[in-house]
Design a protein around this motif. Structure first.
Motif, PDB file in Angstrom:
ATOM      1  N   GLU A 198       0.877  -1.150  -0.004  1.00 43.07           N
ATOM      2  CA  GLU A 198      -0.020  -0.021   0.104  1.00 43.07           C
ATOM      3  C   GLU A 198       0.846   1.246  -0.032  1.00 43.07           C
ATOM      4  OE1 GLU A 198      -3.399   2.246   2.792  1.00 43.07           O
ATOM      5  OE2 GLU A 198      -2.480   0.452   3.311  1.00 43.07           O
ATOM      6  N   ILE A 199       0.581   1.853  -1.012  1.00 43.33           N
ATOM      7  CA  ILE A 199       1.440   3.550  -0.789  1.00 43.33           C
ATOM      8  C   ILE A 199       0.890   4.268   0.187  1.00 43.33           C
ATOM      9  CG2 ILE A 199       1.977   5.465  -2.341  1.00 43.33           C
ATOM     10  CD1 ILE A 199       2.878   2.994  -3.378  1.00 43.33           C
ATOM     11  N   VAL A 200       1.907   4.979   1.049  1.00 43.30           N
ATOM     12  CA  VAL A 200       1.327   5.404   2.248  1.00 43.30           C
ATOM     13  C   VAL A 200       1.755   6.898   2.154  1.00 43.30           C
ATOM     14  CG1 VAL A 200       1.988   3.583   3.587  1.00 43.30           C
ATOM     15  CG2 VAL A 200       3.575   5.032   3.205  1.00 43.30           C
ATOM     16  N   ASN A 201       2.275   7.614   0.927  1.00 46.57           N
ATOM     17  CA  ASN A 201       2.339   8.916   0.863  1.00 46.57           C
ATOM     18  C   ASN A 201       2.326   9.369  -0.754  1.00 46.57           C
ATOM     19  OD1 ASN A 201       4.984   8.118   0.084  1.00 46.57           O
ATOM     20  ND2 ASN A 201       6.092   9.601   1.353  1.00 46.57           N
ATOM     21  N   GLY A 202       2.197  10.567  -0.946  1.00 37.78           N
ATOM     22  CA  GLY A 202       2.388  10.998  -2.219  1.00 37.78           C
ATOM     23  C   GLY A 202       1.140  11.025  -3.083  1.00 37.78           C
ATOM     24  N   PRO A 203       1.000  11.357  -4.401  1.00 33.23           N
ATOM     25  CA  PRO A 203      -0.064  11.410  -5.165  1.00 33.23           C
ATOM     26  C   PRO A 203      -0.942   9.821  -5.314  1.00 33.23           C
ATOM     27  CG  PRO A 203       1.612  12.292  -6.273  1.00 33.23           C
ATOM     28  CD  PRO A 203       2.308  11.577  -5.073  1.00 33.23           C
ATOM     29  N   MET A 204      -0.403   8.821  -5.056  1.00 35.16           N
ATOM     30  CA  MET A 204      -0.894   7.553  -5.307  1.00 35.16           C
ATOM     31  C   MET A 204      -1.234   6.950  -3.753  1.00 35.16           C
ATOM     32  SD  MET A 204       0.757   6.020  -8.540  1.00 35.16           S
ATOM     33  CE  MET A 204      -0.273   4.285  -8.182  1.00 35.16           C
ATOM     34  N   ARG A 205      -1.429   7.924  -2.732  1.00 40.45           N
ATOM     35  CA  ARG A 205      -1.361   7.453  -1.456  1.00 40.45           C
ATOM     36  C   ARG A 205      -2.920   6.570  -1.231  1.00 40.45           C
ATOM     37  NH1 ARG A 205      -2.308  11.159   4.055  1.00 40.45           N
ATOM     38  NH2 ARG A 205      -2.362   9.512   5.460  1.00 40.45           N
ATOM     39  N   THR A 206      -2.767   5.533  -0.380  1.00 38.72           N
ATOM     40  CA  THR A 206      -3.837   4.495  -0.022  1.00 38.72           C
ATOM     41  C   THR A 206      -3.848   3.456  -1.474  1.00 38.72           C
ATOM     42  OG1 THR A 206      -5.844   5.565  -1.095  1.00 38.72           O
ATOM     43  CG2 THR A 206      -4.982   6.101   1.213  1.00 38.72           C
ATOM     44  N   SER A 207      -3.040   3.684  -2.583  1.00 38.25           N
ATOM     45  CA  SER A 207      -3.464   2.804  -3.546  1.00 38.25           C
ATOM     46  C   SER A 207      -2.488   1.226  -3.361  1.00 38.25           C
ATOM     47  CB  SER A 207      -2.666   3.412  -4.867  1.00 38.25           C
ATOM     48  OG  SER A 207      -3.435   4.484  -5.058  1.00 38.25           O
ATOM     49  N   ILE A 208      -3.350   0.189  -3.590  1.00 35.64           N
ATOM     50  CA  ILE A 208      -2.524  -0.981  -3.426  1.00 35.64           C
ATOM     51  C   ILE A 208      -1.826  -1.491  -5.029  1.00 35.64           C
ATOM     52  CG2 ILE A 208      -3.034  -3.324  -2.783  1.00 35.64           C
ATOM     53  CD1 ILE A 208      -3.731  -1.341  -0.675  1.00 35.64           C
ATOM     54  N   VAL A 209      -0.669  -1.633  -4.684  1.00 37.00           N
ATOM     55  CA  VAL A 209       0.330  -2.086  -5.921  1.00 37.00           C
ATOM     56  C   VAL A 209       1.055  -3.244  -5.814  1.00 37.00           C
ATOM     57  CG1 VAL A 209       0.199   0.608  -6.730  1.00 37.00           C
ATOM     58  CG2 VAL A 209       2.055  -0.725  -5.210  1.00 37.00           C
ATOM     59  N   LYS A 210       1.269  -3.722  -7.238  1.00 36.43           N
ATOM     60  CA  LYS A 210       2.000  -5.086  -7.027  1.00 36.43           C
ATOM     61  C   LYS A 210       3.599  -4.462  -7.090  1.00 36.43           C
ATOM     62  CE  LYS A 210      -0.817  -7.601 -10.415  1.00 36.43           C
ATOM     63  NZ  LYS A 210      -0.886  -8.018 -11.788  1.00 36.43           N
ATOM     64  N   VAL A 211       4.135  -5.461  -6.157  1.00 34.29           N
ATOM     65  CA  VAL A 211       5.688  -4.884  -5.706  1.00 34.29           C
ATOM     66  C   VAL A 211       6.567  -6.228  -5.834  1.00 34.29           C
ATOM     67  CG1 VAL A 211       5.207  -2.847  -4.228  1.00 34.29           C
ATOM     68  CG2 VAL A 211       5.365  -5.401  -3.411  1.00 34.29           C
ATOM     69  N   ARG A 212       7.746  -5.921  -6.479  1.00 36.30           N
ATOM     70  CA  ARG A 212       8.687  -6.926  -6.606  1.00 36.30           C
ATOM     71  C   ARG A 212      10.277  -6.725  -5.743  1.00 36.30           C
ATOM     72  NH1 ARG A 212       4.656  -8.509  -7.478  1.00 36.30           N
ATOM     73  NH2 ARG A 212       3.761  -9.521  -9.485  1.00 36.30           N
ATOM     74  N   ALA A 213      10.912  -7.725  -5.339  1.00 37.03           N
ATOM     75  CA  ALA A 213      12.003  -7.668  -4.694  1.00 37.03           C
ATOM     76  C   ALA A 213      12.564  -8.945  -4.674  1.00 37.03           C
ATOM     77  CB  ALA A 213      11.909  -6.787  -3.454  1.00 37.03           C
ATOM     78  N   PRO A 214      14.086  -8.926  -4.531  1.00 30.24           N
ATOM     79  CA  PRO A 214      14.513 -10.360  -4.139  1.00 30.24           C
ATOM     80  C   PRO A 214      13.911 -10.912  -3.017  1.00 30.24           C
ATOM     81  CG  PRO A 214      16.269  -8.707  -4.629  1.00 30.24           C
ATOM     82  CD  PRO A 214      14.938  -7.914  -4.549  1.00 30.24           C
ATOM     83  N   ALA A 215      13.705 -12.218  -3.073  1.00 27.39           N
ATOM     84  CA  ALA A 215      12.903 -13.197  -1.932  1.00 27.39           C
ATOM     85  C   ALA A 215      13.870 -12.970  -0.523  1.00 27.39           C
ATOM     86  CB  ALA A 215      13.027 -14.430  -2.255  1.00 27.39           C
ATOM     87  N   GLY A 216      13.157 -12.866   0.404  1.00 24.57           N
ATOM     88  CA  GLY A 216      13.439 -12.588   1.782  1.00 24.57           C
ATOM     89  C   GLY A 216      14.016 -11.253   2.348  1.00 24.57           C
TER      90      GLY A 216
END
Length: 211
Positions: free
Chosen positions: A160-178
């Motif tokens: 969930e984006i917590v600040n900025g213009p897209m605050r409260t938006s639920i987005v897909k995120v990716r990062a190395p596992a763990g």
């Protein structure tokens, strides 16, 4: 009923009756041809495009011409002027006022009522019809997000984006596992159009807010 019809086609009311009918037909035809798109009309604040806002353009902005568009604005002005002029004509006929006084009163009060109606009611209507463009997806870059899934991997994860213009938006995120689990705060660093997701990275402890 006959008296009202006679007043409608007599001076001073007819001065507003003609533009009222014309503007109504103009508005209807324009709506049918171009689709129902009233908000953000075809007249901008800088009407002549010279980069300067002159007195006429300031008046146009005050009367909400840029938002409502010219056909609807003129229709609203004509309608208010027609209604007031009709009332004045009827009252003047009952009071046996002279034709000259009736015409002047009907015209002046009708114009004043039309401009006031367009200024006040047009502003409310304009705000209701104006739609704001949503934030671009790239606006999330640089914002903070809070992980909502149990973990984030190269193929899975939501936040969930917590600040900025897209605050409260639920987005897909990716990062190395763990690297991230539920409740962690990360920073959005890149949009990956192919994966339809954002890449996130750790944020230093001293800059991590309490969320």
């Amino acid at each position: 009923m006959t008296d009202i019809i006679e007043q409608t086609v007599s001076l001073p009311t007819i001065i507003f009756t003609v533009p009222l009918v014309f503007c109504f037909l103009w508005f209807v035809v324009g709506t049918l041809v171009a689709g129902f798109d009233i908000g953000d009309g075809d007249i901008d604040l800088d009407i002549d495009g010279d980069g300067d806002i002159d007195g006429f353009e300031q008046l146009a902005a005050a009367l909400n011409l840029g938002v409502l568009g010219l056909p609807l604005s003129l229709f609203m002005l004509s309608f208010a002027g027609w209604a007031v002029s009709l009332l004045v004509s009827t009252a003047a006929a009952d009071a046996d006022l002279g034709a000259g006084i009736t015409i002047v009163l009907g015209l002046v009060l009708g114009l004043v009522a039309g401009f006031v109606f367009l200024w006040k009611v047009g502003g409310v209507l304009g705000r209701a019809l104006t739609s704001e463009k949503g934030a671009e997806r790239s606006a999330a870059i640089g914002s903070l997000c809070k992980i909502r899934t149990t973990e984030v991997t190269m193929t899975f994860g939501d936040a969930e984006i917590v600040n900025g213009p897209m605050r409260t938006s639920i987005v897909k995120v990716r990062a190395p596992a763990g690297e991230f689990t539920r409740g962690d705060v990360a920073i959005v660093v890149e949009l990956d159009p192919e994966k339809d997701a954002y890449w996130i990275a750790e944020i230093e402890e001293q800059y991590r807010p309490t969320i």
